[in-house]
Motif scaffolding. Structure first.
Motif, short mmCIF file in Angstrom:
data_model
loop_
_atom_site.label_atom_id
_atom_site.label_comp_id
_atom_site.label_asym_id
_atom_site.label_seq_id
_atom_site.Cartn_x
_atom_site.Cartn_y
_atom_site.Cartn_z
N LYS A 100 1.05 -1.29 -0.02
CA LYS A 100 0.01 0.03 -0.04
C LYS A 100 0.73 1.30 0.17
O LYS A 100 0.38 2.20 -0.67
N ILE A 101 1.93 1.28 0.87
CA ILE A 101 2.89 2.31 0.89
C ILE A 101 3.52 2.50 -0.59
O ILE A 101 3.62 3.70 -1.13
N ALA A 102 3.70 1.68 -1.17
CA ALA A 102 4.32 1.77 -2.70
C ALA A 102 3.75 2.29 -3.66
O ALA A 102 4.12 3.09 -4.19
N ALA A 103 2.29 1.77 -3.46
CA ALA A 103 1.16 2.26 -4.31
C ALA A 103 1.00 3.60 -4.21
O ALA A 103 0.81 4.25 -5.17
N LEU A 104 0.82 4.14 -3.01
CA LEU A 104 0.66 5.57 -2.47
C LEU A 104 1.65 6.46 -3.05
O LEU A 104 1.40 7.26 -3.87
N GLU A 105 2.97 6.07 -3.12
CA GLU A 105 4.08 6.86 -3.28
C GLU A 105 4.15 6.79 -4.89
O GLU A 105 4.37 7.92 -5.50
N LYS A 106 4.03 6.02 -5.62
CA LYS A 106 3.89 5.96 -6.91
C LYS A 106 2.80 6.86 -7.59
O LYS A 106 2.97 7.81 -8.49
N GLU A 107 1.53 6.51 -6.91
CA GLU A 107 0.46 7.46 -7.43
C GLU A 107 0.68 8.93 -7.07
O GLU A 107 0.15 9.68 -7.83
N ARG A 232 -3.54 15.35 -1.48
CA ARG A 232 -4.29 14.30 -0.98
C ARG A 232 -4.36 14.38 0.50
O ARG A 232 -5.29 13.76 1.14
N GLU A 233 -3.40 14.93 1.23
CA GLU A 233 -3.52 14.62 2.62
C GLU A 233 -4.07 15.94 3.47
O GLU A 233 -4.38 17.04 3.00
N LYS A 234 -4.62 15.36 4.48
CA LYS A 234 -5.19 16.64 5.43
C LYS A 234 -3.89 17.06 6.21
O LYS A 234 -2.81 16.68 6.06
N LEU A 235 -4.16 18.33 6.89
CA LEU A 235 -3.03 18.95 7.59
C LEU A 235 -2.31 18.10 8.55
O LEU A 235 -1.10 18.09 8.68
N TYR A 236 -2.95 17.30 9.54
CA TYR A 236 -2.60 16.78 10.60
C TYR A 236 -3.32 15.35 10.92
O TYR A 236 -2.58 14.50 11.66
N SER A 237 -4.54 15.17 10.23
CA SER A 237 -5.34 13.91 10.59
C SER A 237 -4.72 12.91 9.66
O SER A 237 -5.24 12.21 8.95
N LYS A 238 -3.46 12.20 10.00
CA LYS A 238 -2.76 11.23 9.11
C LYS A 238 -1.68 10.52 9.83
O LYS A 238 -1.21 10.95 10.86
N ILE A 239 -1.39 9.39 9.34
CA ILE A 239 -0.30 8.45 9.94
C ILE A 239 1.23 9.20 9.82
O ILE A 239 2.05 9.10 10.64
N ALA A 240 1.30 9.85 8.15
CA ALA A 240 2.45 10.52 8.06
C ALA A 240 2.34 11.15 6.71
O ALA A 240 1.32 10.83 6.12
N THR A 241 3.45 12.00 6.47
CA THR A 241 3.36 12.82 5.23
C THR A 241 3.85 11.92 3.94
O THR A 241 4.60 12.45 3.11
N PHE A 242 3.54 10.75 3.87
CA PHE A 242 3.99 9.86 2.72
C PHE A 242 3.66 10.23 1.46
O PHE A 242 4.70 10.66 0.73
N SER A 243 2.43 10.81 1.00
CA SER A 243 2.36 11.45 -0.04
C SER A 243 2.90 12.57 -0.57
O SER A 243 3.51 12.83 -1.66
N THR A 244 2.72 13.67 0.49
CA THR A 244 3.40 14.76 0.09
C THR A 244 5.04 14.75 0.13
O THR A 244 5.73 15.55 -0.69
N ASP A 245 5.50 13.96 0.90
CA ASP A 245 7.03 13.90 1.07
C ASP A 245 7.56 13.44 -0.55
O ASP A 245 8.37 14.00 -1.22
N SER A 246 6.98 12.42 -0.96
CA SER A 246 7.07 11.74 -2.47
C SER A 246 6.83 12.86 -3.34
O SER A 246 7.75 12.92 -4.16
#
Length: 297
Positions: A100-107, A232-246
């Motif tokens: 799932k993390i791989a798919a999220l970062e690719k997308e 895609r991400e909320k400002l703080y309601s998240k596990i980490a900034t996976f999408s934004t960082d990528s």
């Protein structure tokens, strides 16, 4: 803030609200509709659509419609079933989490690529090319992930100054040389210290490149050039900034690569010769990563 969100939250008149409700319901279906047609189905007038556009800070209805449709196209095409804020659950297996993390970062990278336009990228490259050095401003984890960009640029003799002390950002923006440029990295586009820094940079006639979300925000409005990232991400309601960082890392890698390509042969030779001299002692038992002059004959 997205145009959709601004339309939902703005205090319109009754007739204006009828139109807003209609376009929020129909979304991309309004693409081929004229102002007259929309006015007729909502029992309003074409001039009401123009007033809505002006309230949204657009020059006219056509500009608002184009921006709204472009935003809707992005939201419909690029948001997958993976929740960027909660991409995995507590009962997922470790291999499911890895997938799932791989798919999220690719997308996230694909999304960001879809937002890049030739003209915006070319403008950013030319600003950087003409500048004696780059001042880079970011906060929190964005500050950390920009350091690889600084490292890569230094290897081709392009100076990037990153202000690591938030309290010093204003001083740095005030003292920046007029031959320099600035890159502002802000996912929200509303970080006060960053936008205040832009004001001082602009006062010194220093061109500003912004890396920010797809919506209308203060950072984007202040910048000379805007590069959009996956949003895609909320400002703080998240596990980490996976999408934004990528997305940010990818976009900075694109900028570095485009600058590198401006003088490809020289930069390639510079990187290889310098690394070969400094890292002469490095070796490996794995043939696939060995340098040719280290491979046993």
């Amino acid at each position: 803030m997205l145009i959709r969100e601004r339309l939902e939250s703005f205090d319109f008149s009754n007739s204006e609200q009828k139109i807003v409700d209609y376009i929020l319901e129909k979304k991309s279906s309004i693409k081929e509709m004229t102002t007259k047609e929309i006015a007729e189905v909502t029992y309003t007038s074409p001039s009401t659509l123009v007033r809505i556009a002006h309230k949204m800070n657009f020059s006219g209805w056509s500009d608002l419609k184009e921006a709204f449709l472009k935003e809707e196209e992005y939201l419909q095409k690029h948001f997958s079933e993976i929740n960027a804020n909660l991409p995995f659950q507590g009962n997922d297996t470790i291999m499911s989490i890895a997938s799932k993390i791989a798919a999220l970062e690719k997308e996230s990278i694909d999304d960001t690529l879809s937002l890049i336009t030739h003209d915006d990228l070319q403008k950013a490259i030319q600003i950087i090319r003409k500048s004696s050095y780059i001042s880079l401003f970011a906060v929190s984890n964005n500050l950390l992930i920009t350091q690889e960009f600084q490292h890569n640029m230094s290897r081709i003799k392009k100076r990037v100054d990153i202000c690591t002390l938030q309290g010093e950002m204003i001083f740095k923006s005030c003292l920046a040389d007029q031959s320099s440029c600035a890159i502002i990295v802000s996912y929200s586009g509303e970080t006060e210290i960053l936008n205040e820094s832009i004001q001082y940079l602009k006062a010194n006639n220093i061109p500003v490149i912004a890396i920010t979300n797809i919506g209308d925000n203060t950072t984007a409005r202040l910048a000379d050039c805007v590069l959009r990232i996956c949003t895609r991400e909320k400002l703080y309601s998240k596990i980490a900034t996976f999408s934004t960082d990528s997305a940010i890392v990818y976009l900075l890698d694109v900028l570095y690569s485009c600058i590198f390509a401006l003088d490809y042969d020289r930069n390639l030779q510079l990187r290889i010769s310098t690394s070969k001299m400094i890292e002469a002692g490095r070796s490996s038992t794995l043939d696939i990563i060995k340098e040719e002059d280290h491979v046993s004959r």
